[in-house]
Design an enzyme around this catalytic site. Structure first.
Site, short mmCIF file in Angstrom:
data_model
loop_
_atom_site.label_atom_id
_atom_site.label_comp_id
_atom_site.label_asym_id
_atom_site.label_seq_id
_atom_site.Cartn_x
_atom_site.Cartn_y
_atom_site.Cartn_z
CE LYS A 38 43.67 39.88 42.10
NZ LYS A 38 43.46 41.33 41.92
CE LYS B 154 44.91 46.76 51.01
NZ LYS B 154 45.09 45.35 51.42
CD GLU C 208 35.24 42.41 40.37
OE1 GLU C 208 35.61 41.25 40.63
OE2 GLU C 208 35.78 43.41 40.85
CE LYS C 209 27.88 48.70 37.73
NZ LYS C 209 27.46 49.33 36.47
CG ASN D 118 45.76 39.62 49.58
OD1 ASN D 118 45.40 40.73 49.90
ND2 ASN D 118 45.97 39.29 48.32
NE ARG E 139 50.24 39.03 50.13
CZ ARG E 139 49.78 40.22 50.47
NH1 ARG E 139 49.93 40.65 51.72
NH2 ARG E 139 49.16 41.00 49.61
N GLY F 253 49.14 43.48 43.74
CA GLY F 253 49.84 44.74 43.97
C GLY F 253 49.22 45.92 43.25
N GLY F 254 47.92 45.81 42.98
CA GLY F 254 47.23 46.93 42.35
C GLY F 254 47.53 47.07 40.87
CD GLU G 90 43.37 40.39 45.82
OE1 GLU G 90 43.91 39.52 45.14
OE2 GLU G 90 43.90 41.48 46.07
P1 ADP Z 1 45.35 43.70 43.86
O1 ADP Z 1 45.40 42.24 44.13
O2 ADP Z 1 46.19 44.09 42.69
O3 ADP Z 1 45.61 44.53 45.08
P2 ADP Z 1 42.46 44.00 44.15
O4 ADP Z 1 41.52 43.13 43.41
O5 ADP Z 1 42.69 43.71 45.59
O6 ADP Z 1 43.86 44.03 43.37
O7 ADP Z 1 41.98 45.50 43.99
C1 ADP Z 1 42.75 46.56 44.50
C2 ADP Z 1 41.96 47.85 44.53
O8 ADP Z 1 41.39 48.13 43.23
C3 ADP Z 1 40.76 47.84 45.45
O9 ADP Z 1 41.09 48.09 46.79
C4 ADP Z 1 39.88 48.92 44.83
O10 ADP Z 1 40.36 50.20 45.21
C5 ADP Z 1 40.13 48.74 43.35
N1 ADP Z 1 39.09 47.86 42.74
C6 ADP Z 1 39.22 46.55 42.42
N2 ADP Z 1 38.08 46.05 41.89
C7 ADP Z 1 37.19 47.07 41.84
C8 ADP Z 1 35.81 47.20 41.40
N3 ADP Z 1 35.15 46.17 40.90
N4 ADP Z 1 35.24 48.41 41.54
C9 ADP Z 1 35.90 49.46 42.07
N5 ADP Z 1 37.18 49.41 42.49
C10 ADP Z 1 37.83 48.23 42.38
#
Ligand code: ADP
Length: 457
Positions: free
Chosen positions: A116, A237, A200-201, A290, A292, A164-165, A288
């Site tokens: 990432k 989700k 990240e912010k 995905n 797939r 996967g969060g 990010e």
């Molecule tokens: P993963 O690949 O594990 O799904 P993501 O980077 O797609 O991780 O982030 C998943 C969720 O985490 C986002 O949909 C959001 O709800 C939260 N999130 C990620 N980064 C941030 C951020 N910088 N600020 C606020 N929420 C975030």
């Protein structure tokens, strides 16, 4: 075109891919674990091969067994679905080395997006808007402290190999930073085998908006609009929809064009999803990619009329995209509810024997599932048992249709998230389209009216 495709997955997505293959006149090979011997995807495939014991590591993640299955059956391509090996650059490489086409992007692109932090750098270079953050993995604590101070709290620490969060930590107070980094590194190492994290912010109340793209091997890239996936629990989700209730046509065009340019910059091929966070001022920030097929792809299929799985197969076979960006027309509104075998209050998995399984249908209703009455949901895999997707002329009709469909559906024997979905669909914030990624925290905190869950149970 391929003659035979091996589907390296299970459950609803294996069925979804099988359906596309059958409609295209392509033979299918199902692979299955010992727990899935009686599964629907095995029943409907032209050929089937057991690839190991129930545990995913021994079966659906077992690369030698899957490759052997492809060789034994003479499959000329493998569709990995989502999860399992779908984002494994290694698996994609092994497929190519064994002369079986991997239906997905090039291994080098999977690798780039799978890190990432590298993906962030590449997409920043390609012009996508970013949240302030580290340019690479955190090197040492002093630099991290300085960076977090520059960015401003709150910040979020993320695993470079995350997915996967998992592997994310929000830090609101400078005193907590070093401890949070160490914990995140340890967790990332344990979960993904790579301990690197980046900073990240942290956006307080964003919406999750993602763009679907398709790219062929002839330099053509199109986007299929956005999906809004702000209804999440623990970053997973629950409900997705297209279009987003808050995106203007103008902004869709602008973001879509930026995404297409970024995909071109890395020579992206096949299907992909570019995920963004959007703030209250409708500003986008890249999160990010995905590499797939996504669980929520059907809402895009409903509003565009494009069959994403068939396009993936055609692209992998070397065909040109059959349409241009200007041919993509968005009509109506689509919503998907993920029906999980879970307790709708505690979210504990609820595997077991399904006694009754009647998901209502009707105009504009699609059900993607591999579950049926008298089938057993094994405890080894994720809890998604069905996706109910509806289409309406507008969002109000789609919500009414989803509500009606779920109210008229009966699943007995296991617990499902249907009662939870009915609560969400009735929530004023959801109905107004204003939900952010914190929507579920509020909903879960506010207890349902007594008796409501039991009645819908
Ligand atoms: P993963 O690949 O594990 O799904 P993501 O980077 O797609 O991780 O982030 C998943 C969720 O985490 C986002 O949909 C959001 O709800 C939260 N999130 C990620 N980064 C941030 C951020 N910088 N600020 C606020 N929420 C975030």
């Amino acid at each position: 075109m391929f003659k035979k495709i091996l589907i390296a997955n299970r459950g609803e997505i294996a069925m979804r891919i099988l359906v596309a293959c059958r409609e295209m006149g392509i033979k299918t090979v199902a692979v299955y674990s010992e727990a899935d011997e009686n599964a629907l995807h095995v029943k409907y495939a032209d050929e089937d091969i057991c690839i190991g014991p129930p545990r995913s590591a021994d079966s659906y993640l077992n690369v030698p067994a899957i490759i052997s299955a492809a060789e034994i059956t003479g499959a000329d391509a493998i569709h990995p679905g989502y999860g399992f090996l779908s984002e494994s650059a290694y698996f994609a490489e092994v497929c190519e080395a064994c002369h079986v086409r991997f239906i997905g992007p090039d291994p080098s692109v999977i690798k780039l997006m799978g890190d990432k932090s590298r993906a962030r750098r590449a997409m920043k270079k390609a012009g996508l808007p970013m949240l302030p953050g580290s340019d690479g993995p955190v090197e040492n604590e002093d630099k991290a402290i300085k960076l977090a101070r520059d960015i401003g709290y709150p910040v979020i620490i993320k695993a470079v190999a995350g997915g996967g969060g998992r592997g994310m930590r929000v830090v609101r107070n400078p005193d907590d930073l070093t401890h949070a980094i160490r914990t995140a590194q340890r967790e990332a190492e344990a979960a993904f085998g790579v301990g690197d994290v980046y900073i990240e912010k942290y956006l307080e109340s964003p919406k999750h908006i993602e763009f679907q793209i398709l790219g062929d091997h002839h330099g053509n890239v199109v986007h299929l609009g956005e999906r809004e996936c702000s209804v999440q629990r623990r970053h997973q989700k629950l409900i997705e929809e297209s279009p987003s209730p808050v995106l203007s046509d103008k902004l869709r065009k602008k973001m879509g064009a930026a995404v297409v340019d970024a995909a071109r910059a890395v020579q992206y091929t096949n299907a992909g999803t570019f995920e963004f966070l959007m703030d209250a001022e409708n500003r986008f920030y890249f999160m990010e990619v995905n590499t797939r097929l996504q669980v929520e792809h059907p809402v895009t299929e409903f509003v565009t009329g494009v069959d994403i799985v068939k396009e993936q197969i055609r692209i992998a076979a070397g065909e040109r995209l059959s349409f241009k960006q200007s041919d993509v027309v968005f009509t109506g509104h689509s919503i998907e509810c993920r029906i999980n075998a879970e307790d709708p209050v505690s979210f504990r998995p609820s595997p077991g024997l399904i006694r009754t399984f009647q998901l209502s249908t009707g105009p504009g209703v699609r059900v993607d599932t591999a579950a049926h009455a008298d089938c057993t949901i094994p405890p080894y895999y994720d809890s998604l048992i069905a996706k109910v997707i509806v289409y309406g002329r507008d969002r109000a009709e789609a919500i009414a249709r989803m509500k009606r469909t779920l109210e008229m559906s009966v699943i007995e024997g296991i617990q499902t998230t249907i009662p939870l979905h009915l609560r969400i669909l009735a929530d004023p914030e959801f109905v107004a389209g204003k939900m952010t990624t914190h929507f579920m925290e509020r909903l879960v905190e506010s207890k349902p009216a007594s008796g409501k869950l039991a009645a819908a149970g």
